[in-house]
Design an enzyme around this catalytic site. Structure first.
Site, short mmCIF file in Angstrom:
data_model
loop_
_atom_site.label_atom_id
_atom_site.label_comp_id
_atom_site.label_asym_id
_atom_site.label_seq_id
_atom_site.Cartn_x
_atom_site.Cartn_y
_atom_site.Cartn_z
N LYS A 111 0.90 -1.05 0.02
CA LYS A 111 0.01 0.29 -0.15
C LYS A 111 1.11 1.29 0.18
CE LYS A 111 -4.91 -2.07 1.45
NZ LYS A 111 -5.41 -1.57 2.02
N LYS A 192 -4.55 -11.25 -5.72
CA LYS A 192 -5.74 -10.70 -4.53
C LYS A 192 -6.78 -9.65 -5.16
CE LYS A 192 -6.51 -8.50 -0.48
NZ LYS A 192 -6.78 -7.61 0.16
N LYS A 195 -11.14 -4.73 -2.99
CA LYS A 195 -12.39 -4.06 -2.82
C LYS A 195 -11.52 -2.34 -3.39
CE LYS A 195 -12.92 -3.67 1.38
NZ LYS A 195 -12.11 -3.62 2.62
N1 AQP Z 1 -9.79 -11.45 -2.49
C1 AQP Z 1 -9.38 -12.41 -1.48
N2 AQP Z 1 -9.60 -13.34 -0.62
C2 AQP Z 1 -10.68 -13.73 0.55
N3 AQP Z 1 -10.47 -12.88 1.70
C3 AQP Z 1 -10.52 -11.44 1.40
N4 AQP Z 1 -10.35 -10.70 2.39
C4 AQP Z 1 -10.07 -9.72 1.67
N5 AQP Z 1 -9.86 -9.72 0.62
C5 AQP Z 1 -10.13 -11.18 -0.01
C6 AQP Z 1 -11.01 -10.45 3.27
O1 AQP Z 1 -11.15 -10.49 4.16
C7 AQP Z 1 -11.92 -9.89 4.87
C8 AQP Z 1 -11.68 -7.90 5.22
O2 AQP Z 1 -11.07 -7.35 4.94
P1 AQP Z 1 -10.47 -6.20 5.01
O3 AQP Z 1 -11.54 -5.25 4.82
O4 AQP Z 1 -10.20 -6.36 6.51
O5 AQP Z 1 -9.34 -5.63 4.02
P2 AQP Z 1 -8.19 -6.13 3.48
O6 AQP Z 1 -7.81 -7.71 3.51
O7 AQP Z 1 -7.03 -5.62 2.58
O8 AQP Z 1 -9.34 -6.30 2.45
P3 AQP Z 1 -9.84 -5.59 0.63
O9 AQP Z 1 -10.38 -5.72 0.34
O10 AQP Z 1 -8.31 -5.91 -0.44
O11 AQP Z 1 -9.48 -4.33 0.94
P4 AQP Z 1 -8.71 -3.31 1.03
O12 AQP Z 1 -8.78 -2.79 -0.45
O13 AQP Z 1 -9.08 -1.60 1.60
O14 AQP Z 1 -6.85 -3.25 1.30
C9 AQP Z 1 -10.46 -10.13 5.92
O15 AQP Z 1 -10.39 -11.79 6.79
C10 AQP Z 1 -9.54 -10.17 4.36
O16 AQP Z 1 -8.94 -11.45 4.71
#
Ligand code: AQP
Length: 327
Positions: A111, A192, A195
């Site tokens: 990030k 991965k 969002k």
């Molecule tokens: N692609 C994924 N596959 C499986 N699990 C996923 N998680 C996120 N992406 C995947 C799981 O969702 C939960 C919440 O995630 P978060 O909002 O705390 O942040 P993150 O892991 O950084 O998810 P994102 O979607 O990638 O968010 P951004 O883009 O904001 O960084 C966690 O349990 C995560 O493992």
């Protein structure tokens, strides 16, 4: 006693990755243990957010928890910033954490890469996450695979603290599914699904219109062969679609592979759209029915009160152990 804690950041529209990797587990596990499910808004502000959007999304995530099947009579649902002990324990734990270990976090590296200015919160965010988990004497943390490193750090911080100040924290274990713990991006299936990724076509939101996600699935990157086979290394695109299909349909990948012998990627994609339209349609309908803000706020208020009762006790225990004066 088994106790669960997990959270989701209101940093974008929740994807099917968030659902399959985390929220689906929240629902399944709420019957087995005492569960705390949080909307981690303090984590979301480690990157710039539009204030009105952030406020809207924070409630939306709680509403989505409910729409996906989290039951507020079983699990405690709340917003992180409503329980000030998260920030408080975050600070106390920063004083027991090292720059070196935070600098090694892959999510921080990803990030912050290429950014001229990186805020301190992005760097210390894993310590706040450790505080979130440790506040509730959590035994299990249901998360997707990408959070494994952060849970390991949480364990390291807790073990170090216990060694230095005496037994204070319960050491949590990650609860990561063997299958479907990392849903990949549709445009680049070696990465991965996220969002907040730039390309909208890389992800599908839980609340997305079927006409839009149909286009995304039909355009999803596969490969130049025409064989439906599960092989994450050589066929990451097809394997990702099979994983998503299997999880939404509740049918094993093996059975899907057998069923699609001799058929093309187009057939697989078309049927996947149908399965997803059905499953996401049910969540979306439930989401619409739950749009009473007063009722939602009442659930969040009750949740934060219940969470605070436990969180306060932990913070006092930590302050006592560290030598801070309690009146
Ligand atoms: N692609 C994924 N596959 C499986 N699990 C996923 N998680 C996120 N992406 C995947 C799981 O969702 C939960 C919440 O995630 P978060 O909002 O705390 O942040 P993150 O892991 O950084 O998810 P994102 O979607 O990638 O968010 P951004 O883009 O904001 O960084 C966690 O349990 C995560 O493992």
């Amino acid at each position: 006693m088994k106790r669960l804690f997990s959270g989701v950041q209101p940093s974008g529209n929740l994807t099917i990755g968030n659902y399959l990797g985390a929220i689906k587990q929240f629902v399944d596990l709420q019957h087995e243990a005492e569960a705390f499910y949080c909307v981690v808004d303090l984590h979301a502000i480690t990157v710039p957010q539009d204030p009105a959007e952030l406020r809207k999304r924070s409630r939306e995530i709680a509403q989505l928890y409910l729409a996906c099947g989290v039951d507020p009579s079983k699990a405690t649902i709340f917003i992180q910033s409503h329980v000030k002990e998260h920030a408080e324990l975050g600070w106390l734990l920063q004083c027991a954490s090292y720059m070196g270990e935070l600098g090694r976090m892959t999510q921080f590296k990803d990030k912050s890469e290429g950014k001229a200015a990186v805020n301190v919160g992005l760097y210390t965010y894993p310590v706040l996450m450790a505080a979130d988990i440790l506040l509730y004497d959590t035994t299990q943390v249901p998360v997707g695979d990408d959070q494994k490193q952060h849970i390991e750090l949480t364990r390291d911080i807790a073990e170090r603290f216990n060694k230095r100040y005496g037994d204070t924290f319960v050491i949590p274990d990650p609860q990561i599914q063997e299958f479907g713990a990392r849903i990949m991006a549709l445009d680049e299936p070696t990465k991965k699904m996220s969002k907040s990724a730039e390309n909208e076509g890389s992800r599908i939101a839980i609340l997305e219109d079927p006409a839009i996600f149909k286009k995304k699935i039909m355009r999803a990157v596969t490969d130049t062969e025409n064989e439906i086979r599960f092989d994450e290394e050589n066929k990451p695109g097809v394997s990702n679609l099979l994983t998503i299909y299997s999880m939404f349909a509740g049918e094993s990948v093996e059975s899907l592979v057998n069923r699609y012998q001799g058929k093309g990627y187009g057939d697989l994609k078309k049927d996947l759209v149908e399965v997803m339209t059905d499953k996401l349609g049910t969540i979306q309908k439930r989401f619409e029915e739950l749009n009473d803000v007063t009722e939602l706020d009442n659930i969040l208020r009750a949740g934060s009160e219940k969470a605070r009762a436990t969180a306060e006790k932990t913070v006092n225990r930590v302050k006592e152990a560290m030598g801070l004066v309690l009146l």
